[in-house]
Write a protein that holds these residues in place. Structure first.
Motif, PDB file in Angstrom:
ATOM      1  N   ALA A  21       0.895  -1.093  -0.016  1.00 47.88           N
ATOM      2  CA  ALA A  21      -0.020  -0.095  -0.114  1.00 47.88           C
ATOM      3  C   ALA A  21       0.959   1.275   0.052  1.00 47.88           C
ATOM      4  N   ARG A  22       2.045   1.158   0.974  1.00 43.76           N
ATOM      5  CA  ARG A  22       2.736   2.438   0.851  1.00 43.76           C
ATOM      6  C   ARG A  22       3.505   2.559  -0.280  1.00 43.76           C
ATOM      7  N   ASN A  23       4.042   1.485  -1.075  1.00 45.45           N
ATOM      8  CA  ASN A  23       4.505   1.508  -2.419  1.00 45.45           C
ATOM      9  C   ASN A  23       3.673   2.181  -3.429  1.00 45.45           C
ATOM     10  N   ILE A  24       2.545   1.816  -3.338  1.00 50.07           N
ATOM     11  CA  ILE A  24       1.354   2.494  -4.388  1.00 50.07           C
ATOM     12  C   ILE A  24       1.117   3.962  -4.002  1.00 50.07           C
ATOM     13  N   ALA A  25       1.181   4.073  -2.727  1.00 41.75           N
ATOM     14  CA  ALA A  25       0.939   5.620  -2.274  1.00 41.75           C
ATOM     15  C   ALA A  25       2.053   6.457  -2.649  1.00 41.75           C
ATOM     16  N   ARG A  26       3.456   5.922  -2.690  1.00 40.66           N
ATOM     17  CA  ARG A  26       4.607   6.450  -3.152  1.00 40.66           C
ATOM     18  C   ARG A  26       4.672   7.030  -4.850  1.00 40.66           C
ATOM     19  N   GLY A  27       3.989   6.159  -5.348  1.00 39.08           N
ATOM     20  CA  GLY A  27       3.971   6.279  -6.989  1.00 39.08           C
ATOM     21  C   GLY A  27       2.854   7.287  -7.199  1.00 39.08           C
ATOM     22  N   PHE A  28       1.686   7.143  -6.498  1.00 30.42           N
ATOM     23  CA  PHE A  28       0.755   8.121  -6.481  1.00 30.42           C
ATOM     24  C   PHE A  28       1.077   9.472  -6.184  1.00 30.42           C
ATOM     25  N   LEU A  29       1.705   9.569  -5.173  1.00 31.93           N
ATOM     26  CA  LEU A  29       2.240  10.643  -4.656  1.00 31.93           C
ATOM     27  C   LEU A  29       3.203  11.585  -5.622  1.00 31.93           C
ATOM     28  N   LEU A  30       3.915  10.639  -6.342  1.00 29.14           N
ATOM     29  CA  LEU A  30       5.003  11.298  -7.491  1.00 29.14           C
ATOM     30  C   LEU A  30       4.231  11.779  -8.406  1.00 29.14           C
ATOM     31  N   VAL A  31       3.344  11.119  -8.770  1.00 30.30           N
ATOM     32  CA  VAL A  31       2.320  12.040  -9.764  1.00 30.30           C
ATOM     33  C   VAL A  31       1.461  13.196  -9.389  1.00 30.30           C
ATOM     34  N   ASN A  35       5.660  17.793  -4.906  1.00 31.01           N
ATOM     35  CA  ASN A  35       6.190  18.635  -4.018  1.00 31.01           C
ATOM     36  C   ASN A  35       5.567  18.767  -2.660  1.00 31.01           C
ATOM     37  N   GLY A  36       4.932  17.433  -2.371  1.00 30.35           N
ATOM     38  CA  GLY A  36       4.106  17.284  -1.218  1.00 30.35           C
ATOM     39  C   GLY A  36       4.722  17.533   0.348  1.00 30.35           C
ATOM     40  N   GLY A  37       6.113  17.217   0.274  1.00 25.56           N
ATOM     41  CA  GLY A  37       7.097  17.523   1.510  1.00 25.56           C
ATOM     42  C   GLY A  37       6.233  16.775   2.551  1.00 25.56           C
ATOM     43  N   SER A  38       5.976  17.450   3.918  1.00 17.19           N
ATOM     44  CA  SER A  38       5.723  16.548   4.894  1.00 17.19           C
ATOM     45  C   SER A  38       4.198  16.149   4.811  1.00 17.19           C
ATOM     46  N   GLY A  39       3.405  16.755   3.938  1.00 14.90           N
ATOM     47  CA  GLY A  39       2.157  16.230   3.627  1.00 14.90           C
ATOM     48  C   GLY A  39       2.185  14.655   2.895  1.00 14.90           C
ATOM     49  N   ALA A  40       3.180  14.719   2.212  1.00 12.98           N
ATOM     50  CA  ALA A  40       3.328  13.221   1.578  1.00 12.98           C
ATOM     51  C   ALA A  40       3.784  12.515   2.622  1.00 12.98           C
ATOM     52  N   GLU A  41       4.594  12.913   3.651  1.00 15.74           N
ATOM     53  CA  GLU A  41       5.098  11.889   4.483  1.00 15.74           C
ATOM     54  C   GLU A  41       3.778  11.535   5.629  1.00 15.74           C
ATOM     55  N   ALA A  42       2.955  12.175   5.731  1.00 16.64           N
ATOM     56  CA  ALA A  42       1.786  12.050   6.712  1.00 16.64           C
ATOM     57  C   ALA A  42       0.759  11.278   5.941  1.00 16.64           C
ATOM     58  N   VAL A  43       0.775  11.269   4.357  1.00 15.35           N
ATOM     59  CA  VAL A  43      -0.052  10.608   3.671  1.00 15.35           C
ATOM     60  C   VAL A  43       0.348   9.048   3.974  1.00 15.35           C
ATOM     61  N   LEU A  44       1.908   8.716   3.852  1.00 13.86           N
ATOM     62  CA  LEU A  44       2.401   7.436   3.882  1.00 13.86           C
ATOM     63  C   LEU A  44       2.190   6.965   5.294  1.00 13.86           C
ATOM     64  N   LEU A  45       2.317   7.835   6.237  1.00 13.56           N
ATOM     65  CA  LEU A  45       1.953   7.208   7.580  1.00 13.56           C
ATOM     66  C   LEU A  45       0.505   6.851   8.098  1.00 13.56           C
ATOM     67  N   GLU A  67      -7.166   9.433  -3.494  1.00 11.33           N
ATOM     68  CA  GLU A  67      -7.646  10.268  -4.187  1.00 11.33           C
ATOM     69  C   GLU A  67      -7.035  11.689  -4.081  1.00 11.33           C
ATOM     70  N   ALA A  68      -6.680  12.537  -5.124  1.00 12.89           N
ATOM     71  CA  ALA A  68      -6.169  13.842  -4.877  1.00 12.89           C
ATOM     72  C   ALA A  68      -7.288  14.670  -4.979  1.00 12.89           C
ATOM     73  N   GLY A  69      -7.358  15.805  -4.302  1.00  8.79           N
ATOM     74  CA  GLY A  69      -8.047  16.910  -4.447  1.00  8.79           C
ATOM     75  C   GLY A  69      -7.337  18.136  -4.295  1.00  8.79           C
ATOM     76  N   PRO A  70      -7.984  19.338  -4.458  1.00 10.69           N
ATOM     77  CA  PRO A  70      -7.068  20.783  -4.355  1.00 10.69           C
ATOM     78  C   PRO A  70      -6.498  20.779  -3.014  1.00 10.69           C
ATOM     79  N   GLY A  71      -5.036  20.521  -3.052  1.00  8.92           N
ATOM     80  CA  GLY A  71      -4.335  20.807  -1.742  1.00  8.92           C
ATOM     81  C   GLY A  71      -4.631  19.462  -0.891  1.00  8.92           C
ATOM     82  N   THR A  72      -5.373  18.361  -1.319  1.00  5.65           N
ATOM     83  CA  THR A  72      -5.601  17.371  -0.303  1.00  5.65           C
ATOM     84  C   THR A  72      -5.256  16.037  -0.689  1.00  5.65           C
ATOM     85  N   VAL A  73      -4.901  14.728  -0.036  1.00  7.73           N
ATOM     86  CA  VAL A  73      -5.051  13.664  -0.513  1.00  7.73           C
ATOM     87  C   VAL A  73      -5.925  12.636   0.604  1.00  7.73           C
TER      88      VAL A  73
END
Length: 138
Positions: A21-31, A35-45, A67-73
């Protein structure tokens, strides 16, 4: 942008572990949030915690969506249990019990929807995404 690995056309693609699930989320966040920074780390947690909670307390994961929305995942995890998550008392001398608190702390919104087949736990995390942004003028 929505990703639902359960609907992946490749045989055996159902996500079975938090690591997958984390690997899928990493790929999703790359796209969706390069530039998600700490938000991307929070998503993975949050992915890790929701997935682990479904496996440990609800008999396993039956669905997983991002699901990505305006400024959210938003991370959504389905399981077959109709019992909603319960927070445990925080005791540093006792292992475990921190995951649900962590999900709530990292998320702007957490929802639990019980349905005939179990429940869906969704957590929306603030994370800079490219969704909903207007292109820059030349």
């Amino acid at each position: 942008m929505v990703h639902s690995p359960k609907e992946d056309p490749h045989p055996g693609a159902l996500v079975r572990t938090a690591e997958q699930a984390r690997n899928i989320a990493r790929g999703f966040l790359l796209v969706s949030a390069p530039n998600g920074g700490s938000g991307a780390e929070a998503v993975l947690l949050v992915v890790s915690e929701l997935f682990a909670n479904a496996v440990q307390h609800a008999g396993g994961v039956t669905g997983f969506r991002l699901e990505a929305g305006p400024g959210t995942v938003t991370v959504a995890v389905d399981d077959a249990s109709t019992r909603p998550p319960r927070p445990h008392s925080l005791d540093p001398r006792t292992p475990g019990g921190f995951g649900w608190h962590l999900v709530q702390e990292l998320s702007a919104d957490v929802q639990v929807k019980v349905h005939a087949g179990g429940k869906t736990v969704s957590a929306t995390i603030r994370c800079p995404t490219g969704v909903g942004r207007q292109p820059s003028a030349p």
